[in-house]
Design an enzyme around this catalytic site. Structure first.
Site, PDB file in Angstrom:
ATOM      1  N   ASP A 145       0.844  -1.199   0.000  1.00  0.00           N
ATOM      2  CA  ASP A 145       0.000   0.000   0.000  1.00  0.00           C
ATOM      3  C   ASP A 145       0.880   1.251   0.000  1.00  0.00           C
ATOM      4  O   ASP A 145       1.658   1.478   0.926  1.00  0.00           O
ATOM      5  CB  ASP A 145      -0.903   0.003   1.235  1.00  0.00           C
ATOM      6  CG  ASP A 145      -1.838   1.202   1.264  1.00  0.00           C
ATOM      7  OD1 ASP A 145      -2.856   1.171   0.551  1.00  0.00           O
ATOM      8  OD2 ASP A 145      -1.530   2.176   1.988  1.00  0.00           O
ATOM      9  N   TYR A 168       3.080  10.076   0.063  1.00  0.00           N
ATOM     10  CA  TYR A 168       4.024   9.485   1.010  1.00  0.00           C
ATOM     11  C   TYR A 168       5.468   9.837   0.660  1.00  0.00           C
ATOM     12  O   TYR A 168       6.341   9.842   1.532  1.00  0.00           O
ATOM     13  CB  TYR A 168       3.890   7.958   1.047  1.00  0.00           C
ATOM     14  CG  TYR A 168       2.600   7.433   1.632  1.00  0.00           C
ATOM     15  CD1 TYR A 168       1.688   8.274   2.271  1.00  0.00           C
ATOM     16  CD2 TYR A 168       2.284   6.079   1.553  1.00  0.00           C
ATOM     17  CE1 TYR A 168       0.496   7.782   2.799  1.00  0.00           C
ATOM     18  CE2 TYR A 168       1.108   5.579   2.088  1.00  0.00           C
ATOM     19  CZ  TYR A 168       0.219   6.433   2.696  1.00  0.00           C
ATOM     20  OH  TYR A 168      -0.950   5.940   3.218  1.00  0.00           O
ATOM     21  N   LYS A 197      -2.411   6.194  -4.569  1.00  0.00           N
ATOM     22  CA  LYS A 197      -3.493   7.095  -4.151  1.00  0.00           C
ATOM     23  C   LYS A 197      -3.375   8.455  -4.849  1.00  0.00           C
ATOM     24  O   LYS A 197      -2.285   8.995  -4.991  1.00  0.00           O
ATOM     25  CB  LYS A 197      -3.463   7.282  -2.627  1.00  0.00           C
ATOM     26  CG  LYS A 197      -3.611   5.997  -1.831  1.00  0.00           C
ATOM     27  CD  LYS A 197      -3.669   6.258  -0.345  1.00  0.00           C
ATOM     28  CE  LYS A 197      -3.708   4.962   0.447  1.00  0.00           C
ATOM     29  NZ  LYS A 197      -2.382   4.320   0.526  1.00  0.00           N
ATOM     30  N   HIS A 223      -7.333   9.514  -2.236  1.00  0.00           N
ATOM     31  CA  HIS A 223      -6.757   9.428  -0.886  1.00  0.00           C
ATOM     32  C   HIS A 223      -7.666  10.030   0.178  1.00  0.00           C
ATOM     33  O   HIS A 223      -7.784   9.505   1.287  1.00  0.00           O
ATOM     34  CB  HIS A 223      -5.392  10.121  -0.869  1.00  0.00           C
ATOM     35  CG  HIS A 223      -4.502   9.678   0.247  1.00  0.00           C
ATOM     36  ND1 HIS A 223      -3.139   9.828   0.211  1.00  0.00           N
ATOM     37  CD2 HIS A 223      -4.764   9.074   1.428  1.00  0.00           C
ATOM     38  CE1 HIS A 223      -2.609   9.345   1.320  1.00  0.00           C
ATOM     39  NE2 HIS A 223      -3.572   8.887   2.080  1.00  0.00           N
TER      40      HIS A 223
END
Length: 382
Positions: free
Chosen positions: A110, A115, A144, A177
């Site tokens: 994931d 990130y 995402k 997201h």
């Protein structure tokens, strides 16, 4: 005279025997009726037990590779490895941890554009492909859509940037997201002069159409959402001309926030629920109130863990699987990664599942209070 007395006596005897026979028959019928009622009651109890057990035991839905089929026909591994890394030190560990996760047997990774770890994660996956541990098709990668890319004309750009960093031709799953749109631009967290996040107003139904176009283009296999409440899911589901409905909704979910109502709604629409913060949280000071209780230190969870000779973390993960929820965890330690992947080796009883249900406090670790005034803030309703 003697013959007459004999006939009367015989008749009386026959009548008596007939009466006894009829009474015995009635008793037998009564017993059979009672027995039938008892059998029906037992069958009802068994059916009720099966129904109740089905509520808690969802392993029957897994295939041999512990995958669950989504509403578009594609499969998702029931346990995934998270790659969020809040600082440079942890980001440097992310690549090695991802390799360890794949070596241990995890196939669901994931990630997310925001990130900032997709290059590291991509290198880790490609290294395990190169050494023969896996093939690309063995890996299920979730990406995402960042909140600054919600405008429909920007959706594909975000996806293509992720694909370039990962060096992939496609994503297995691409999800929105968060429903809260932010001002487009190079800054992923755009702030005004007062330090407040700058919001954007976007019709998420148009964002979803752009997500559908990415699927049609072959750049993603499945599409879904994250942090959506019921109202926001219904907005997508009721959209005129809907081509693909979300395959899942990734939300914070753990024994202190078990999301039972949202789970029931998602199941009714054939949408999977996927749990992040399944072990509580990593207590990142940027996002998490440090005064909140630590889930894995809960005495009830600890007692159940001791009963099964497992860790509280394993019990928390297993709890979600038996509710039919896809679950994510994150660790940089090989020992913990190996331990957490043993979640398929045991099963919680119905009684213990109910006990864990009782821990719910509707406590949200990631409350995103910085965006509480956003018109699409999702946590004011369920």
């Amino acid at each position: 005279m003697e013959l007459t007395r004999f006939a009367v006596s015989t008749s009386a005897l026959l009548f008596s025997e007939t009466q006894k026979s009829q009474e015995q028959e009635r008793e037998e019928r009564g017993y059979q009726c009672q027995h039938s009622c008892w059998l029906i009651q037992q069958c009802c109890k068994i059916s009720a037990f099966r129904i109740e057990s089905r509520k808690y035991c969802k392993e029957m839905e897994f295939d041999k590779d512990h995958c669950i089929r989504m509403n578009d026909g594609n499969k998702i591994p029931a346990v995934g490895f998270g790659t969020y890394s809040p600082d440079a030190v942890q980001k440097s560990k992310c690549e090695e941890a991802t390799k360890v996760a794949i070596e241990v047997g995890l196939r669901h990774i994931d990630g997310a554009f925001v990130y900032g770890t997709e290059e590291e994660v991509g290198r880790a996956i490609h290294e395990k492909i190169a050494d023969g541990t896996v093939k690309r098709e063995d890996i299920f990668y979730t990406g995402k859509l960042g909140s600054t890319f919600h405008r429909p004309e920007l959706v594909r750009s975000c996806l293509e940037q992720s694909l370039k960093k990962l060096k992939f031709d496609y994503l297995d799953l691409f999800i929105i997201h968060t429903p809260m749109s932010l001002k487009p631009g190079p800054d992923l967290s755009p702030m005004d002069e007062n330090g407040k996040l700058i919001v954007d107003i976007v019709d998420l139904r148009q964002t979803w159409e752009a997500m559908e176009a990415c699927k049609d283009a072959g750049l993603v296999k499945s599409i879904g959402v994250s942090n959506f409440n019921r109202r926001q899911l219904e907005m997508i589901l009721n959209k005129p001309g809907l081509k693909y409905k979300p395959v899942l909704n990734q939300v914070e979910c753990h024994p202190y926030l078990n999301q039972s109502k949202l789970l029931a709604f998602c199941k009714s629409k054939d949408i999977l629920l996927e749990a992040y913060c399944a072990l509580g949280s990593q207590r990142d000071k940027m996002w998490i109130d440090q005064s909140t209780p630590v889930l894995l230190e809960d005495p009830v969870l600890g007692a159940i863990a001791k009963k099964y000779k497992r860790s509280p973390a394993l019990v928390a993960l297993r709890y979600q699987l038996q509710r039919g929820i896809v679950v994510l965890f994150k660790s940089f330690t090989r020992k913990r990664i190996e331990e957490n992947f043993q979640v398929f080796d045991f099963q919680l009883s119905e009684e213990d599942m109910k006990t864990i249900d009782g821990l719910n406090k509707n406590l949200r670790y990631l409350n995103l209070i910085q965006l509480v005034d956003h018109p699409q803030f999702p946590f004011k309703d369920e």
